[in-house]
Design a protein around this motif. Structure first.
Motif, short mmCIF file in Angstrom:
data_model
loop_
_atom_site.label_atom_id
_atom_site.label_comp_id
_atom_site.label_asym_id
_atom_site.label_seq_id
_atom_site.Cartn_x
_atom_site.Cartn_y
_atom_site.Cartn_z
N SER A 22 -8.64 -5.52 -6.24
CA SER A 22 -8.99 -6.50 -5.33
C SER A 22 -7.93 -6.57 -4.26
O SER A 22 -8.28 -6.85 -3.05
CB SER A 22 -9.34 -7.82 -6.06
N GLU A 23 -6.74 -6.10 -4.47
CA GLU A 23 -5.91 -6.23 -3.15
C GLU A 23 -6.18 -4.83 -2.24
O GLU A 23 -6.03 -5.20 -1.00
CB GLU A 23 -4.33 -5.76 -4.01
N ILE A 24 -6.41 -3.94 -2.96
CA ILE A 24 -6.72 -2.75 -1.86
C ILE A 24 -8.06 -3.17 -1.13
O ILE A 24 -8.18 -2.98 -0.04
CB ILE A 24 -6.93 -1.41 -2.68
N THR A 25 -9.11 -3.60 -1.95
CA THR A 25 -10.24 -3.82 -1.27
C THR A 25 -10.30 -4.98 -0.10
O THR A 25 -10.64 -4.95 0.96
CB THR A 25 -11.48 -4.17 -2.20
N THR A 26 -9.26 -5.96 -0.29
CA THR A 26 -9.37 -6.92 0.48
C THR A 26 -8.60 -6.21 1.80
O THR A 26 -9.00 -6.69 2.99
CB THR A 26 -8.35 -7.95 0.12
N ARG A 27 -7.51 -5.64 1.66
CA ARG A 27 -6.83 -4.94 2.72
C ARG A 27 -7.87 -4.15 3.52
O ARG A 27 -7.80 -4.02 4.79
CB ARG A 27 -5.54 -4.35 2.31
N PHE A 28 -8.63 -3.16 2.80
CA PHE A 28 -9.52 -2.24 3.29
C PHE A 28 -10.57 -2.89 4.25
O PHE A 28 -10.66 -2.46 5.50
CB PHE A 28 -10.43 -1.59 2.28
N TYR A 29 -11.20 -3.90 3.71
CA TYR A 29 -12.18 -4.59 4.60
C TYR A 29 -11.60 -5.32 5.76
O TYR A 29 -12.10 -5.18 6.93
CB TYR A 29 -12.89 -5.65 3.83
N ALA A 30 -10.36 -5.94 5.66
CA ALA A 30 -9.60 -6.66 6.75
C ALA A 30 -9.37 -5.65 7.82
O ALA A 30 -9.77 -5.90 9.11
CB ALA A 30 -8.19 -7.17 6.28
N LYS A 31 -8.80 -4.38 7.58
CA LYS A 31 -8.51 -3.40 8.50
C LYS A 31 -9.76 -2.92 8.97
O LYS A 31 -9.67 -2.43 10.28
CB LYS A 31 -7.79 -2.23 7.91
N MET A 32 -10.74 -2.68 8.19
CA MET A 32 -12.00 -1.89 8.76
C MET A 32 -12.80 -2.87 9.78
O MET A 32 -13.01 -2.23 10.79
CB MET A 32 -12.98 -1.58 7.51
N PHE A 33 -12.70 -3.93 9.43
CA PHE A 33 -13.35 -5.10 10.26
C PHE A 33 -12.68 -5.22 11.58
O PHE A 33 -13.32 -5.61 12.83
CB PHE A 33 -13.93 -6.42 9.71
N GLU A 34 -11.19 -5.18 11.61
CA GLU A 34 -10.42 -5.39 12.81
C GLU A 34 -10.67 -4.27 13.77
O GLU A 34 -11.01 -4.44 14.68
CB GLU A 34 -8.98 -5.36 12.23
N ALA A 35 -10.75 -2.99 13.18
CA ALA A 35 -10.93 -1.72 14.02
C ALA A 35 -12.53 -1.66 14.22
O ALA A 35 -12.61 -1.00 15.21
CB ALA A 35 -10.35 -0.62 13.33
N HIS A 36 -13.41 -2.11 13.46
CA HIS A 36 -14.77 -1.69 13.66
C HIS A 36 -15.78 -3.31 13.66
O HIS A 36 -16.51 -3.21 12.47
CB HIS A 36 -15.36 -0.65 12.55
N PRO A 37 -15.52 -4.08 14.42
CA PRO A 37 -16.24 -5.48 14.35
C PRO A 37 -17.56 -5.31 14.31
O PRO A 37 -18.36 -6.04 13.70
CB PRO A 37 -15.62 -6.30 15.33
#
Ligand code: HEM
Length: 407
Positions: A22-37
């Motif tokens: 869950s830690e990895i996925t939370t971070r993954f989505y946060a980073k991805m949506f920041e770069a690719h809204p």
């Protein structure tokens, strides 16, 4: 094809990925949506908020990694996901983006444990997994466009009728705005994706088709109003929009029918349809299909709802079982009254019991289960205990499927 050493390295990484999932996925989505809204136009905001989608995508990547030497072992799950992806418009160019931010998140969370050797093996594994998805999805896209009435992406449909079929469910009949043919020979149990725009984002959601295929030039979907006060989840954005704003004559954007939870019409054994609440929608399509096209095939429907306010398609179900002697419908009202039973609105008060299933579902039946997650878990585990083989039990989870198991 991967060499044995790389396979070993990938597999050795999987437990750590799962442990810190869950830690990895939370971070993954946060980073991805920041770069690719712009990807927020594809992903489901409600599922993001309650974490379901976070789990679904990443856990299935790990499960695939665990099976990296034989991806065919997870083919049924891959097919289900690929259908969903196509219905949403996921494209090959999206895969490197997901790969990049997932890999960055893994490096962030696991730190020094991700050696260069492991990193390179992981990247190879992700490439292999995404290739498998991309290939299958390209194939699905091509087939969709080639089919009579097929189209790619989203096509405007006009709401021709809007009917309240239960206190919390409206059914919409949708007709292509251009008047041209649509795919009429979809498979009973399939869904379409509906797209709306709100708050500057596009929102996509799947709804099962509830009519039998082949019989009409329209699609009919049933949409449940998501009650926020009851389950604490954010209200379904698209469902609320449809309930509050969509009326006859309005336009909705709709994808081609997709999905792998479908009635196998080549079989002749009895069909058991087990529905909880809104889970009745794909099963209505299956029931109608059997009645219209395979009237000799026996059908047992068990349908559980809270009470008569939530009993969808009541008249349709009554008519279908009157018309077809091979169909039996049994309705369960969790909070029913003696009067409900006397008036034959329901057959039983309470839930569908193990004893009822044992007595009424033939051992050789093809069983289709659809409803809320706890309902499905209860039904499926009971059926398995009673000796129904898993190959004969088919189910659809509304919301991201988490059942992509590693073992
Ligand atoms: C849904 C897996 C790549 C977008 C899902 C689901 C799984 C999954 C398990 C849930 C299916 C369900 O609803 O039952 C994967 C795997 C991928 C991958 C294993 C990579 C190998 C992608 C990519 C995109 C994407 C590249 C596009 C950017 C989505 C979306 C959903 C979804 C939008 C619907 C989820 C929602 O928001 O409700 N995926 N996926 N996926 N996937 Fe993927």
């Amino acid at each position: 094809i991967m060499d044995t050493q790389t396979i070993g390295i990938v597999k050795s990484l999987v437990p750590a990925l799962q442990e810190h999932g869950s830690e990895i996925t939370t971070r993954f989505y946060a980073k991805m949506f920041e770069a690719h809204p712009e990807l927020l136009n594809i992903f489901n905001h409600s599922n993001q908020r309650d974490g379901l989608q976070q789990q679904a995508l990443a856990t299935s990547v790990y499960a695939a990694a665990a099976n990296i030497d034989d991806l065919s072992a997870i083919l049924p799950a891959v097919k289900h996901i690929a259908n969903k992806h196509c219905s949403l418009g996921v494209k090959p160019e999206h895969y490197p983006i997901v790969g990049k931010y997932l890999t960055l998140a893994i490096q962030d969370v696991l730190g020094d444990a991700v050696t260069l050797e492991r990193l390179s093996a992981w990247k190879k594994a992700y490439a292999l997994i995404s290739d498998a998805f991309i290939q299958l999805e390209q194939q699905i896209y091509q087939e969709e466009e080639l089919r009579r009435g097929g189209w790619s992406g989203f096509r405007p449909f006009i709401v021709r009728s809007r009917q309240r079929v239960a206190e919390d469910i409206v059914a919409l009949e949708l007709e292509a705005a251009d008047g041209q043919p649509i795919i009429e020979d979809y498979l009973a149990g399939q869904y379409v994706t509906v797209k709306i725009e709100q708050d500057g984002f596009e929102h996509l959601r799947q709804y099962s088709l509830c009519e039998a295929p082949g019989s009409q030039h329209t699609y009919r979907i049933a949409v449940k109003f998501e009650d926020t006060s009851r389950d604490m989840h954010q209200a379904g954005i698209v469902s609320s929009y449809i309930h509050e704003y969509v009326r006859n004559g309005d336009t909705l954007l709709v994808s081609v029918p997709a999905g792998v939870f479908t009635l196998d019409t080549t079989l002749t054994n009895p069909v058991a349809l087990i529905a909880g609440g809104i889970g009745i929608t794909p099963l209505m399509s299956m029931l109608r299909t059997v009645v219209e096209q395979h009237p000799d095939r026996e059908v047992r429907l068990a349908y559980a709802v809270r009470d008569h306010h939530f009993h969808a398609f009541a008249d349709d179900l009554k008519q279908l079982s009157e018309k077809a002697p091979t169909v039996s419908n049994t309705i369960f009202y969790e909070n029913g009254t003696e009067e409900d039973v006397e008036q034959r609105r329901c057959a039983y008060i309470g839930r569908i019991t193990a004893a009822w299933l044992e007595q009424h579902i033939p051992g050789n039946a093809e069983v289709y289960v659809c409803g809320p997650r706890p309902f499905m878990q209860a039904m499926i585990s009971t059926l398995l205990r009673q000796g129904h083989p898993m190959e004969h039990i088919h189910y659809e989870v509304f919301g991201p499927a988490l059942s992509f198991s590693v073992d």
